[in-house]
Design an enzyme around this catalytic site. Structure first.
Site, PDB file in Angstrom:
ATOM      1  N   LYS A   1      -5.912  -7.692  -4.647  1.00 24.21           N
ATOM      2  CA  LYS A   1      -6.699  -6.448  -4.077  1.00 24.21           C
ATOM      3  C   LYS A   1      -6.252  -5.350  -4.809  1.00 24.21           C
ATOM      4  O   LYS A   1      -5.196  -5.276  -5.280  1.00 24.21           O
ATOM      5  CB  LYS A   1      -6.287  -6.327  -2.512  1.00 24.21           C
ATOM      6  CG  LYS A   1      -7.076  -5.134  -1.788  1.00 24.21           C
ATOM      7  CD  LYS A   1      -6.543  -5.218  -0.482  1.00 24.21           C
ATOM      8  CE  LYS A   1      -7.534  -4.156   0.331  1.00 24.21           C
ATOM      9  NZ  LYS A   1      -7.024  -4.210   1.813  1.00 24.21           N
TER      10      LYS A   1
ATOM     11  N   SER B   1     -10.669  -4.076   5.049  1.00 25.02           N
ATOM     12  CA  SER B   1     -11.115  -3.365   3.856  1.00 25.02           C
ATOM     13  C   SER B   1     -10.723  -4.527   2.493  1.00 25.02           C
ATOM     14  O   SER B   1     -11.182  -4.126   1.595  1.00 25.02           O
ATOM     15  CB  SER B   1      -9.939  -2.476   3.579  1.00 25.02           C
ATOM     16  OG  SER B   1      -8.633  -2.725   3.627  1.00 25.02           O
TER      17      SER B   1
ATOM     18  N   SER C   1      -7.563  -5.787   8.118  1.00 23.50           N
ATOM     19  CA  SER C   1      -7.916  -5.882   6.902  1.00 23.50           C
ATOM     20  C   SER C   1      -7.816  -7.056   5.979  1.00 23.50           C
ATOM     21  O   SER C   1      -8.602  -7.343   4.930  1.00 23.50           O
ATOM     22  CB  SER C   1      -7.730  -4.578   5.784  1.00 23.50           C
ATOM     23  OG  SER C   1      -8.254  -3.441   6.131  1.00 23.50           O
TER      24      SER C   1
END
Lengths: 483, 95, 486
Positions: C76, C151, C175
């Site tokens: 990420k 997210s 997330s």
């Protein structure tokens, strides 16, 4: 109307750690800009703080040194505001749960008395960087080397009533932190910085007047002058029908005045909240006790001991305990010569004078405490007289010998106490000075007292200063009175 | 607690976020609804409940006082928008 | 190769079926062909990946290969990667090339894994749909009109689409788990403090936690063992030994006590999601687990508490983006205040600004006690709910999200977006671990079963998840997107 001032101080002390409070970057002073600002100090995305054990230990030592309460738990908070020298946009500090609770500091006043100033608390925090306003095409340069240096902020109660008391308080703090070795106390390099709160009120009134805060005053002298100016300003202002406003002021040493910082008083709102990157600091009892046991004797205790046990005057005790190197030097001299009063006289007299002339600190003294002690021994056992002692001292200072004994021997400064030898010299002087002897004989008792000085001088000269002056005096008197 | 445009402007200033009038207006609306939701907390009796700042009841670990970081100025300043002579530059700060 | 799990790939590499370079090239090719549509990567680091793959193959040839050597992953874009842009999905950090590696990035590299690049995400991890990215929204490979969740939406979509076998995500309020559920993969949020946060761009420090997102619980176990552990650079990381999380995968679930929080099956839960979750629970019953209803009475306060605490911490964490030392700086600032206000107004997107404003407001004078302090008190009550529940049961189960993935652009209103996180957010407040495993579909959109355990019960969660995956094949399903005729 009679006025009285009420003064409280916030003193920021840079702690003498090797590395920063939350990072492993060096705290050394004077490096090239930003060469000691690591990822954590710069607040790069993703970095996290880890607390330095030495900073904690030093804060606790300070607390123990002022007999403060040491709470079991202290907590770091974030103080949020924007400023270019504050890399993260917040300062990590301790707002609600400081590491050191209430304590007190004893200050020595000029009249020889002492007074206790209460310390409200002391907390750990990180220092900010520096803004440099040199010419960068109208820009300001930011150096973050200092960012993250550990600070202990010591907050007093408003217990001081004059500029002199405030200075005595800062001096007392200075001597405590340097005694403890937790700060170098170098005010010129910013190791101790003060914010001063000053208000005035009619004498006898209970409620406090409105206070002004003078930020960042960085020497003993400026603290005294800034406070004196501010007290004066506030009294005049009120007497002229004005009102003191609560504000932050700056002291300008060149103009010797305090000035209001632009009243952008948009009422700061620092939004303190517990720093989520740091956990509560819990000190176990054993750790605190261990630090307590390793505490050195502090200036107030030392002063009392010098006065009560060594029989020094209050003045001598206070001077000799004022810094740790001074006290250690004095005690070493005293231990080697076993005469506290003589040691005190020499350290404050000959040694202090010579250090002063050559602008040296006591730790840099060319004459060691053992050497001075050895010299004093020879004075007290009457091996040498006072005049020769000064010669020996200067010889030691100039490195002409390793010990007083060596120099006394080499220079033949041993005091002559052999009555026969002294009498022989006296006879010679009398024989060489018929005019003066005649004048002496004719003079009355009062005048004779003065006139004998000439003969003493001649005899001392003849002995190259080694004759025992008391003996010379007595024998001369005898001989002249018979003449 | 109701929110006024003044509150939004104040927060924006404290947070150094530039907002134009339209944005300020829109945020009053958004933030009001968020706070309205947050106001549900007010109904809970939390008398005697200690605030919980960290999910684990852990305490701070202490680091030995050692210098572990070397100078990396050049590397760190490669991502800086404005530097000169090793200093970060900002518009003139007036004290 | 693209449809294999990490564990299968490791075996194939060890058996010499193909090299790490071949695997890496193949996946980079898929990213090249497919990610234009999906938008799951912000930065692809093909060159670094290929040279790392060669190094891994060389290590293997010398007999130096470990269990993860040569396995490709994605990170990420919230993890700092030295020499590679670390944008956090924000214009603010569009030009930020990190000068250092996050601890987890170092650990993964040391284990011999190969990063293919940095995945898309909601800006500063603030969002539940991946629509708040400066680099544009990510699409859900199961249905390109749906969001992948957020997210960590890029990580979830990339794994689901077969662009990479596993990825690292972060989870502050769901997330990892919610996008894992939306994309039909397995995602684990470890106990707070289990994985170092050093080098992970902070959103809400007391809630943030990194974790693995992969095609199976077994793969998550493999990765967690690599990234977990005490880090001297993170004060909040926990000094506690790291077991081999694969050791207990095969343990029997007979006698396992499963609690179903009644609050997680109430109003607002999509009936088809509920059906899928209840069917999954029946699978556990068939394995000898017992089921009972439990209560987490403060559940409805989790979202209000979270939206006070997280924005408060974020407002402070994001103050460092001031245009001075890194990140976006506005053109020709007139003065200091202009530098700050314009750089930040230009660099941050709308949701980030919203949370900064909320956080600043609730921390400010006069509001602190009513909001921040109150929320922290409620946080304790929420944690206590879980501690109480775990007195009676071993794990809790429920849906990861009240609905399957919603349509791109469907949720315009921030509050309705926030309510999506109803089943995930309390877990972060309590600091406990949670895992989402694929458990069926609503139409063509996946459903996630969430399993929760006490602090540091990752081993048990992985065991419970793995056993489900031995009995079902939901986790092996693949979307039509990316099926290539090759």
């Amino acid at each position: 109307m009679q006025w009285e001032a009420v003064i409280g101080l916030e003193v920021h002390v840079q702690l003498a750690t090797q590395s920063k409070i939350f990072s492993g970057a060096s705290t050394a002073f004077g490096a090239e800009p930003n060469t000691q600002a690591c990822a954590v100090d710069l607040g790069l995305p993703g970095v996290l703080p880890v607390l330095n054990e030495a900073a904690v230990a030093m804060a606790v030592q300070f607390g123990l040194g002022i007999n403060a309460e040491i709470p079991e738990t202290s907590i770091f908070d974030r103080k949020n505001y924007f400023y270019p020298d504050l890399p993260k946009g917040y300062q990590t500090s301790q707002m609600y749960h400081p590491i050191v609770g209430p304590g007190e500091v004893e200050i020595a006043l000029d009249d020889g008395t002492t007074k206790r100033v209460r310390v409200h608390h002391a907390h750990l925090e990180e220092d900010a960087g520096k803004s440099l306003h040199e010419d960068f095409h109208g820009m300001t340069g930011i150096d973050l080397n200092r960012a993250g240096t550990p600070l202990l902020e010591i907050v007093s109660e408003p217990d001081m009533g004059s500029a002199k008391e405030a200075v005595a308080y800062i001096k007392a703090l200075h001597s405590i932190v340097t005694y403890l070795g937790i700060s170098d106390g170098n005010m010129a390099e910013g190791s101790m910085r003060c914010d001063v709160n000053v208000s005035v009120r009619p004498k006898g009134q209970e409620t406090l007047g409105t206070r002004a805060e003078i930020k960042n005053v960085n020497s003993f002298r400026f603290v005294e002058k800034a406070i004196a100016y501010e007290i004066e300003r506030q009294i005049e202002l009120i007497e002229d029908g004005g009102k003191v406003v609560q504000e932050t002021r700056l002291y300008d040493p060149e103009a010797d005045e305090t000035r209001s910082m632009r009243t952008k008083e948009e009422a700061n709102d620092y939004r303190y909240f517990p720093c989520p990157d740091l956990l509560p600091v819990v000190l176990d009892q054993a750790y605190v006790e261990h630090l307590r046991e390793s505490l050195p004797e502090l200036p107030a205790e030392k002063r009392a001991r010098f006065e009560n046990e060594l029989g020094l005057s209050a003045y001598d005790a206070s001077i000799l305990s004022s810094t740790r190197p001074m006290a250690e030097y004095f005690e070493a001299v005293k231990d080697s010569c076993n005469d506290a009063k003589l040691a005190a006289n020499w350290v404050q007299g000959e040694l202090a004078g010579q250090l002063n002339r050559e602008n040296l600190d006591i730790v840099d003294s060319p004459v060691s405490a053992a050497q001075l002690g050895g010299l004093i021994c020879r004075v007290s056992d009457e091996t040498i007289n006072g005049k020769a002692a000064k010669q020996v001292f200067m010889a030691l200072w100039n490195g002409e010998g390793a010990t007083a004994d060596e120099i006394i021997e080499a220079k033949g400064l041993k005091q002559v106490t052999d009555t026969g030898a002294i009498e022989a010299m006296i006879d010679q002087v009398i024989a060489d000075s018929p005019v003066q002897v005649a004048q002496y004989v004719e003079a009355d008792e009062a005048k004779r007292g003065k006139m004998i000085g000439y003969f003493v001088g001649q005899v001392m000269k003849a002995s190259r200063g080694t004759a025992n002056p008391q003996q010379v005096n007595a024998l001369l008197k005898q001989k002249l009175d018979q003449a | 607690m109701a929110l006024e445009q003044e509150d939004v402007r104040r927060a924006a200033h404290l947070a150094r976020l530039g907002l134009n009038d339209d944005e300020a207006e829109r945020y009053v609306d958004d933030l009001s609804r968020i706070l309205e939701m947050a106001d549900r907390l007010q109904a809970v009796d939390t008398q005697g409940v200690a605030p919980l700042a960290h999910p684990l009841d852990a305490t701070q670990r202490l680091r030995a006082d050692e210098v572990t970081e070397a100078n990396q100025r050049e590397r760190f300043q490669r991502c800086a928008p404005a530097v000169e002579n090793g200093l970060y530059l900002v518009p003139r700060v007036v004290e | 190769m693209h449809d294999k799990t990490l564990t299968e790939l490791a075996a194939a590499l060890a058996a010499g079926e193909f090299s790490s370079r071949e695997l890496t090239e193949s996946l980079l090719g898929r990213i090249e062909r497919l990610d234009g549509e999906l938008n799951s990567f912000i930065t692809v680091t093909a060159d670094q990946a290929l040279s790392a793959a060669d190094a891994a193959d060389a290590a293997r040839a010398k007999g130096d290969a470990g269990p993860l050597t040569g396995l490709p992953l994605a990170l990420k874009d919230i993890f700092c990667t030295q020499g590679v842009r670390t944008s956090c999905g924000s214009k603010m950090l569009d030009t930020f090339v990190s000068p250092y590696d996050a601890t987890v990035v170092e650990k993964l590299a040391a284990a011999g894994t190969i990063s293919l690049g940095k995945t898309n995400m909601d800006e500063f991890a603030m969002g539940s749909s991946n629509e708040n990215s400066f680099y544009g929204p990510v699409k859900n490979p199961w249905d390109l009109s749906a969001v992948p969740g957020g997210s960590s939406g890029g990580s979830a979509a990339a794994v689901a689409a077969g662009l990479v076998p596993a990825a690292l995500g972060t989870d502050t309020g769901g997330s990892i788990r919610q996008p894992a559920a939306f994309c039909g993969i397995t995602g684990l949020k470890p106990t707070y403090g289990r994985v170092s946060r050093y080098g992970m761009v902070a959103y809400a420090s007391s809630l943030d936690q990194a974790g693995p997102m992969a095609r199976s619980a077994e793969d998550c176990a493999l990765l967690l063992g690599t990234i977990a552990g005490h880090d001297l650079r993170d004060s909040t990381s926990v000094a506690r030994g790291v077991p081999d999380y694969r050791d207990e995968l095969e343990a029997s679930l007979s006698g396992l006590k499963i609690g179903l929080p009644k609050e997680y099956f109430g109003d607002g839960l999509d009936p088809e999601v509920e059906t899928a979750v209840r069917d999954a629970i029946k699978v556990y019953e068939s394995m000898g687990a017992s089921i009972r209803e439990v209560s987490l009475p403060h559940t409805d306060l989790a979202i209000p508490a979270y939206y006070v605490i997280a924005p408060a911490e974020a407002s402070s964490n994001l103050s460092r983006y001031d245009g001075v030392r890194f990140g976006h700086r506005c053109e020709n600032p007139a003065d200091l205040i202009d530098l700050y206000k314009r750089s930040r107004a230009e660099g941050f997107g709308e949701e980030v600004k919203r949370r900064i404003l909320i956080g600043t407001h609730t921390l400010s004078e006069g509001f602190f006690d009513a909001y921040y302090k109150k929320a922290q008190q409620v946080r304790r009550l929420i944690r206590q709910d879980f501690l109480d529940a775990f007195e009676d049961v071993d794990v809790l189960m429920g849906p990861a999200s009240p609905t399957p993935a919603f349509d791109l652009g469907a949720k315009k209103d921030p509050v309705s977006m926030y309510l999506q996180d109803i089943y995930t957010i309390a877990i972060n407040l309590a600091g406990i671990p949670g895992i989402s495993v694929p458990a069926g579909f609503v139409g063509n959109r996946p459903v996630g079963l969430q399993i929760l355990g006490p602090h540091f019960a990752e081993q048990q969660l992985l065991n419970v998840a793995h056993q489900f995956q031995q009995a079902t094949d939901w986790h092996r399903r693949q979307p039509a997107f990316g099926k290539e005729n090759a």
